[in-house]
Design an enzyme around this catalytic site. Structure first.
Site, PDB file in Angstrom:
ATOM      1  N   THR A  28       0.525  -1.613  -0.019  1.00 40.10           N
ATOM      2  CA  THR A  28       0.137  -0.326  -0.186  1.00 40.10           C
ATOM      3  C   THR A  28       0.854   1.074   0.262  1.00 40.10           C
ATOM      4  O   THR A  28       1.660   1.425   0.779  1.00 40.10           O
ATOM      5  CB  THR A  28      -1.392   0.127   1.141  1.00 40.10           C
ATOM      6  OG1 THR A  28      -1.872   0.782   1.013  1.00 40.10           O
ATOM      7  CG2 THR A  28      -0.097   0.527   2.558  1.00 40.10           C
ATOM      8  N   CYS A  34      -2.702   7.467   8.677  1.00 38.45           N
ATOM      9  CA  CYS A  34      -3.451   6.174   8.015  1.00 38.45           C
ATOM     10  C   CYS A  34      -2.368   5.377   8.638  1.00 38.45           C
ATOM     11  O   CYS A  34      -1.237   5.286   8.622  1.00 38.45           O
ATOM     12  CB  CYS A  34      -3.949   5.964   6.522  1.00 38.45           C
ATOM     13  SG  CYS A  34      -5.281   6.691   6.123  1.00 38.45           S
ATOM     14  N   HIS A  51      -5.846  -1.252   5.010  1.00 34.03           N
ATOM     15  CA  HIS A  51      -5.054   0.323   5.430  1.00 34.03           C
ATOM     16  C   HIS A  51      -6.653   1.196   5.707  1.00 34.03           C
ATOM     17  O   HIS A  51      -6.788   1.456   5.114  1.00 34.03           O
ATOM     18  CB  HIS A  51      -5.333   1.314   3.850  1.00 34.03           C
ATOM     19  CG  HIS A  51      -4.684   2.315   3.691  1.00 34.03           C
ATOM     20  ND1 HIS A  51      -3.789   2.872   2.281  1.00 34.03           N
ATOM     21  CD2 HIS A  51      -4.767   3.222   4.058  1.00 34.03           C
ATOM     22  CE1 HIS A  51      -2.477   3.775   2.989  1.00 34.03           C
ATOM     23  NE2 HIS A  51      -3.913   4.799   3.638  1.00 34.03           N
TER      24      HIS A  51
END
Lengths: 167, 212
Positions: A28, A34, A51
């Site tokens: 990711t 995040c 995520h």
């Protein structure tokens, strides 16, 4: 020994999750506040990545809940997915990265502290599910791109200014 | 409750015009600041998923210089001014008359950083005050923050706020670019205005555009 290099990378977007088996890897990119959480079973060489954007699904005000968006629902859903792929709950381990504070505001606004809150929430969920946290690269103020290889159980962390490391 | 479900072509046209007015003022301000001709491109207004949003400035991993501020008042939301590193270098070098300044290699000089902050301040300020004049709405921007990092990491701060109420975002995206003879204007800066869903009604109401 023949080393096969598979270029196949499973990409996980923001507020999404997926799972991967060798020889593929999972990645990711552009994690800010995040958190990217990887949960894996070394013996089965299967791994999942989520995520996470927000700490708690109680913050949700949409009609339907996207489970991958929140730490509480996302971690649990990822564990279920892994079990469906034959992973053993007692063998599961985790590595996490992200939770940065991208902008240095003095503002008291809650959303500015979202990075640390996401990290805390992901850890709390792992603890609740009895999954040991093996390594983390969290906090700070850099964005991260992460890629996990289920073959080696290593998580590669790339930043713009500090290069690449493996945890 | 989610206004994005009620949005029509007329609404999108109004939002485009808002992007036009804001960015035209910002482009004029930047022209004055740099003594160069700065052009702007008609805004792109669309409803995007979070992952589509990540692609709007070259992908989530793309390293950029980003200015971010929150908007409070009658309109709430986030605003970003995003520059490719090369373009930011060009602007800042010309502003501080120092050809060695480089956003690729931290730590950055204080003067370069504060020039970038100031540029962000002026551009976002002129964008938002044009918007405020046009709509008659009160708009209070916070002091802008600066980050040199991956686009995804920067823009996600604006998406996180929205993600509590929606899985998509209405983005008002305007490009401004330096007119360079040899270059076809490909290198550009982008403004991203991400109003919170509740704010759209305020915007349309102020302009007498029906929302039902």
């Amino acid at each position: 020994m023949i080393v096969t290099h598979s270029n196949e990378v499973i990409k996980v977007g923001i507020a999404q999750m997926d799972i991967v088996k060798v020889p593929k890897t999972i990645r990711t990119s552009g994690l800010g506040s995040c958190v990217g959480a990887v949960i894996y079973d070394e013996s089965k060489k299967v791994a999942g990545m989520v995520h996470v954007m927000l700490p708690d699904s109680s913050l949700n005000r949409t009609a339907t809940v996207n489970t991958a968006k929140f730490a509480d629902t996302g971690i649990a859903a990822l564990v279920d997915l892994l079990k469906q792929q034959g992973a053993h709950h007692l063998k599961l381990k985790a590595k996490i990265a992200g939770g940065a504070q991208m902008f240095q505001f003095t503002a008291d606004k809650d959303s500015m502290r979202i990075g640390p809150r996401n990290v805390e929430a992901v850890k709390a969920q792992l603890k609740k599910l009895g999954i040991p946290l093996i390594a983390e690269d969290t906090g700070g103020n850099s964005g991260r791109t992460i890629e996990f290889n289920p073959e080696t159980s290593l998580l590669q962390v790339r930043t713009v200014n500090k290069g690449v490391s493996e945890i | 409750m989610n206004f994005s479900e009620k949005i029509t072509l007329l609404h999108l046209d109004v939002l485009k015009e808002i992007g036009n007015i804001g960015a035209a003022h910002a482009a004029t301000a930047l022209s004055g600041l740099l003594g160069k001709k700065i052009d702007m491109r008609v805004p792109d207004v669309k409803m995007a998923s979070f992952n589509e949003m990540m692609e709007l400035a070259g992908g989530s991993e793309n390293a950029v210089v980003g200015i971010y501020l929150r908007i409070e008042g009658d309109v709430k939301g986030s605003m970003f001014f995003i520059l490719p590193i090369e373009q930011a270098n060009r602007f800042i070098r010309s502003l501080i008359h120092d050809e060695s300044f480089d956003f690729h290699t931290p730590p950055y000089s204080e003067i370069g950083l504060s020039a970038m902050q100031e540029m962000g301040n002026i551009l976002s300020g002129s964008y938002l005050s044009a918007l405020s004049d046009f709509t008659g709405l009160k708009i209070y921007p916070t002091v802008p923050g600066l980050s040199v990092d991956m686009f995804g990491a920067i823009i996600s701060i604006g998406l996180i706020e929205l993600s509590q109420v929606s899985d998509s975002v209405i983005v008002i995206n305007t490009s401004i670019y330096e007119e360079v003879m040899s270059d076809d204007g490909a290198v550009k800066g982008q403004f991203f205005l991400l109003p919170e869903p509740d704010s759209f009604e305020a915007i349309f109401k102020s302009l007498g555009v029906p929302t039902t």
